[in-house]
Design a protein around this motif. Structure first.
Motif, mmCIF file in Angstrom:
data_model
loop_
_atom_site.group_PDB
_atom_site.id
_atom_site.type_symbol
_atom_site.label_atom_id
_atom_site.label_comp_id
_atom_site.label_asym_id
_atom_site.label_seq_id
_atom_site.Cartn_x
_atom_site.Cartn_y
_atom_site.Cartn_z
ATOM 1 N N LEU A 25 43.517 25.449 33.351
ATOM 2 C CA LEU A 25 43.258 26.874 33.104
ATOM 3 C C LEU A 25 44.483 27.550 32.477
ATOM 4 C CD1 LEU A 25 41.352 29.377 33.445
ATOM 5 C CD2 LEU A 25 42.369 29.700 35.695
ATOM 6 N N SER A 37 37.212 32.935 34.183
ATOM 7 C CA SER A 37 37.733 32.901 35.549
ATOM 8 C C SER A 37 37.550 34.280 36.133
ATOM 9 C CB SER A 37 39.222 32.548 35.537
ATOM 10 O OG SER A 37 39.815 33.003 36.749
ATOM 11 N N CYS A 39 38.116 34.509 39.719
ATOM 12 C CA CYS A 39 38.971 34.517 40.909
ATOM 13 C C CYS A 39 40.447 34.333 40.559
ATOM 14 C CB CYS A 39 38.518 33.444 41.894
ATOM 15 S SG CYS A 39 38.903 31.777 41.376
ATOM 16 N N GLY A 40 40.737 34.174 39.285
ATOM 17 C CA GLY A 40 42.141 34.070 38.883
ATOM 18 C C GLY A 40 42.763 32.747 39.287
ATOM 19 N N GLY A 41 41.976 31.700 39.362
ATOM 20 C CA GLY A 41 42.529 30.369 39.619
ATOM 21 C C GLY A 41 42.642 30.014 41.089
ATOM 22 N N GLY A 43 40.208 28.895 42.904
ATOM 23 C CA GLY A 43 39.274 27.828 43.262
ATOM 24 C C GLY A 43 38.060 28.302 44.028
ATOM 25 N N ILE A 44 37.673 29.572 43.843
ATOM 26 C CA ILE A 44 36.493 30.033 44.588
ATOM 27 C C ILE A 44 35.355 30.535 43.701
ATOM 28 C CG2 ILE A 44 37.521 30.518 46.841
ATOM 29 C CD1 ILE A 44 37.953 33.372 46.002
ATOM 30 N N CYS A 45 35.624 30.812 42.433
ATOM 31 C CA CYS A 45 34.542 31.408 41.627
ATOM 32 C C CYS A 45 33.754 30.373 40.830
ATOM 33 C CB CYS A 45 35.088 32.476 40.687
ATOM 34 S SG CYS A 45 35.992 31.823 39.269
ATOM 35 N N SER A 46 34.348 29.229 40.564
ATOM 36 C CA SER A 46 33.722 28.128 39.806
ATOM 37 C C SER A 46 33.406 28.461 38.355
ATOM 38 C CB SER A 46 32.442 27.626 40.497
ATOM 39 O OG SER A 46 31.347 28.434 40.153
ATOM 40 N N LYS A 47 33.971 29.566 37.863
ATOM 41 C CA LYS A 47 33.671 29.954 36.476
ATOM 42 C C LYS A 47 34.436 29.097 35.479
ATOM 43 C CE LYS A 47 31.268 33.682 37.445
ATOM 44 N NZ LYS A 47 29.864 33.788 37.151
ATOM 45 N N CYS A 48 35.470 28.378 35.966
ATOM 46 C CA CYS A 48 36.398 27.698 35.064
ATOM 47 C C CYS A 48 36.038 26.233 34.849
ATOM 48 C CB CYS A 48 37.801 27.788 35.665
ATOM 49 S SG CYS A 48 37.868 26.946 37.264
ATOM 50 N N LEU A 91 37.190 21.647 38.149
ATOM 51 C CA LEU A 91 37.559 23.058 38.107
ATOM 52 C C LEU A 91 38.862 23.153 37.312
ATOM 53 C CD1 LEU A 91 36.831 24.356 41.745
ATOM 54 C CD2 LEU A 91 35.420 24.615 39.702
ATOM 55 N N CYS A 93 41.030 25.361 37.074
ATOM 56 C CA CYS A 93 42.207 25.941 37.724
ATOM 57 C C CYS A 93 42.838 24.948 38.699
ATOM 58 C CB CYS A 93 41.832 27.239 38.434
ATOM 59 S SG CYS A 93 40.612 27.027 39.734
HETATM 60 FE FE1 FES Z 1 37.840 30.521 39.814
HETATM 61 FE FE2 FES Z 1 38.774 28.161 38.958
HETATM 62 S S1 FES Z 1 39.174 30.117 38.222
HETATM 63 S S2 FES Z 1 37.379 28.540 40.510
#
Ligand code: FES
Length: 681
Positions: A25, A37, A39-41, A43-48, A91, A93
């Protein structure tokens, strides 16, 4: 050259070298790769999510070993266990770069993902919404550092997301403290930043990670119907589309009668404003219910509408739009708060964007068509017609775009037609008349069979045949002309003159019997002389508007014609041409753009840069006012003939030969329609 591992991203092709241990990321951000992203890295949003490629990639000059990324870590394992990661995904991030690697960013992980319209033309919308979600960890309060919760939230957004400044409404400030504490100082905020804003505004805040999405409404506010598309602001997906009748119809069918209502009745404008806002609230509530989402998650709304609807939505008396010089209270775009328009059904802090109007008679709906169809980028000269109660007309190419609005009246929508009705099941939408026997066959909405096919009656069912809709009446008039039952001046022939008993006397004129259902309690559907006149008026207004733009441009032909509007999608190009609704072009140069105004609204909803773009484009469009242009009347009278008194229509004549009967037995001139008073609305 450094020995740091080489990272190549696809599909962008961006590449760079990064120290061992750099998260993917981070590398993506440094290279400007579009990787999402929220959640900003953390590891909770899974957008990355990304997909690493392993092996030899000669095209990219990179060989990727199995250990090019760090091992699957606990965060990814936990995420996979709870939600499931697709095979091969990591992921971005969490995965760290250990060696040369090729990283594919799948479409759903791109912020600026492209959304392809489902309609025929493959217009893509690039996602770049004005409102986005940000997850932040806010410092907890500390007696030794007496700052407010809001200031610490602002600092967190600055440090974690490089958002320099935020503003918040009092209504949200009141929620801030409980939400922060509920989320243990981890919250998600919805931040809105319009194309002209320097400060981002907090529209909503949720404890922890907000995972139920954000939504917007693209609303096409027409004089007759209000249509809305509920759109996911992250993916661009249309979750639901719905429409309702504009309740202002009870104050007047067309725009001018609504302006008159406001003029004649003190407070009438306020009544109409309240009615339309009420209807929008109902529609918003219904569409959210249909999509199964909380209407409070609707944080943006874009409106496109004609100038009278625009003023009535805003609560501005439209009286000035009823008289020359047709001054708008404002022609610029507007960004407002939902509550300023009493839109209580959606998030109270939702932002409303209203596209700019082009002129006093050429509204934000026409601007939306320009945004969707982009005549200013066309290589050839395109005429774009949005057919409704008023026809909005655009003519242009790369060098210049012109626009006008023409008062076609409601005949094209089946109103003011003796057997006319709105397009709904049971309405005749297509018709053919045999040139020899003069017998009709037709198709009705809700049934795929033609009326002379086996099983038609069963398929039409109990509802039966109820009337003729707009596209049906256009085809009927054009078919009557092609079958020699109607002369160039628009006069309908008698049974004797035409040799068919389908022509039935009606007072001093005649009517063509399309269908007689009276035996079974159904309607008798005819096309009367009055219907033909109404269609002549409408089509003459449309054609005259187009000709006026062509005069202004100094041309007497165009390269292609685009029919926009829901109705435009159903008009048969051949019949429109026989009628002389549109200028003569080869038939394959007439295309349908579907609901272009609605698409324009969706583009402005999903892409904030498109708002700046349409504001710039509208500033460059040459406006032509049909109401005060003397040549309009001249064109209008000439266009009264079917297809036209003077324009030769050579392309049309290559494919159809029109009979030339004359039914003018009473010395009636073909200019009757032309002498009628023009109406607008
Ligand atoms: Fe949110 Fe990786 S940026 S899970």
């Amino acid at each position: 050259m450094s020995n740091d591992p080489l990272v190549v991203f696809t599909p962008s092709g961006k590449r760079g070298r990064f120290p061992v241990g750099t998260p993917v990321l981070t590398a993506a951000r440094q290279l400007g790769v579009d990787l999402d992203s929220v959640c900003g890295g953390r590891g909770i949003c899974s957008k990355c999510q990304i997909t690493p490629g392993y092996g030899e990639f000669s095209k990219h000059g990179v060989t990727v070993r199995e250990d090019a990324l760090s091992e699957w870590n606990a965060v990814e394992a936990r995420y996979d266990e709870k939600r499931g990661l697709k095979p091969g995904r990591r992921l971005g991030c969490q995965a760290q770069i250990m060696g040369d690697v090729l990283i594919d960013v799948p479409p759903e992980s791109q912020v600026h993902k492209q959304v392809v319209r489902k309609a025929a033309s493959a217009r893509v919308i690039e996602m770049d919404p004005a409102t986005r979600l940000y997850f932040v960890e806010v410092d907890e309060p500390d007696m030794h550092e007496p700052t407010g919760d809001f200031e610490r939230l602002a600092r967190a957004l600055r440090e974690q997301w490089e958002i320099p400044e935020i503003a918040v409404d009092l209504s949200l400030l009141a929620k801030l403290q409980p939400v922060l504490r509920k989320g243990k100082f981890q919250v998600t905020v919805a931040l809105h930043k319009g194309h002209r804003d320097t400060v981002a505004r907090v529209l909503e805040i949720w404890p922890g990670l907000h995972e139920s999405g954000l939504f917007g409404l693209a609303i096409d506010l027409g004089s007759t119907t209000i249509a809305a598309h509920l759109t996911d602001l992250e993916t661009g997906e249309v979750k639901a589309s719905s429409g309702i009748m504009n309740p202002q119809i009870r104050f007047g069918e067309d725009l001018m009668s609504r302006v008159s209502y406001a003029m004649m009745n003190p407070g009438g404008d306020r009544e109409m404003t309240a009615a339309v806002r009420d209807a929008i609230n109902t529609l918003a509530g219904e569409i959210a219910g249909e999509a199964g989402i909380d209407a409070g998650l609707i944080v943006e709304t874009v409106f496109v509408c004609n100038p009278v609807m625009h003023h009535l939505l805003l609560g501005i008396d439209p009286v000035e739009l009823g008289q020359a010089p047709f001054a708008l209270a404002t022609s610029g775009s507007l960004t407002l708060e939902a509550r300023q328009l009493d839109l209580a059904a959606i998030n109270p802090r939702a932002r409303v964007y209203i596209l700019p109007c082009i002129a006093g008679h050429v509204g934000a709906d026409c601007a939306a068509v320009a945004l969707s169809e982009e005549p200013g980028k066309s290589e050839d000269l395109a005429l774009i017609v949005d057919v409704g109660t008023n026809a909005e007309i655009l003519l242009g190419d790369k060098t210049r775009v012109l626009a006008c609005s023409s008062p076609t009246g409601p005949a094209f929508e089946g109103a003011q037609i003796s057997s006319g009705q709105r397009a709904a099941p049971g309405a005749i939408e297509a018709i053919r008349i045999d040139p020899v026997t003069k017998e009709p066959r037709f198709r009705v909405i809700g049934c795929d069979k033609w009326s002379d096919e086996d099983g038609f009656d069963e398929e039409v069912g109990a509802g039966g045949i109820t009337g003729i809709c707009g596209s049906g009446i256009i085809e009927a008039v054009a078919e009557l002309r092609m079958a020699g039952l109607l002369d160039e001046g628009g006069l309908i022939g008698s049974a004797e003159a035409t040799g068919t008993a389908r022509m039935q006397a009606e007072g001093r004129t005649h009517a063509y019997l399309v269908h007689d259902g009276t035996e079974h309690g159904g309607p008798r559907i005819t096309v009367t002389q009055g219907d033909i006149r109404a269609i002549q008026l409408a089509k003459s207004a449309l054609y005259a508007g187009a000709r006026l733009l062509m005069d202004e441009r100094g041309v007497d032909k165009v390269d292609r014609v685009v029919l926009a509007g829901a109705f435009g999608a159903h008009i048969s190009p051949l019949h429109a041409m026989v009628l002389g609704m549109i200028p003569d072009v080869p038939l394959d140069k007439v295309t349908s753009a579907g609901n272009a105004a609605g698409t324009g609204a969706r583009i402005a909803l999903c892409n904030v840069a498109a708002r700046a773009e349409i504001e710039r484009v509208v500033g460059q469009i040459t406006k032509v006012e049909t109401a005060i242009e003397p040549k309009f009347q001249e064109h209008f009278v000439a266009a009264n003939a079917i297809p036209h008194k003077t324009d030769p229509f050579p392309e049309l004549r290559k494919i159809v030969s029109l009979p030339s009967p004359s039914f003018n037995t009473h010395g009636e001139g073909d200019g009757e329609g032309g002498r009628r008073r023009r109406r607008r609305g």
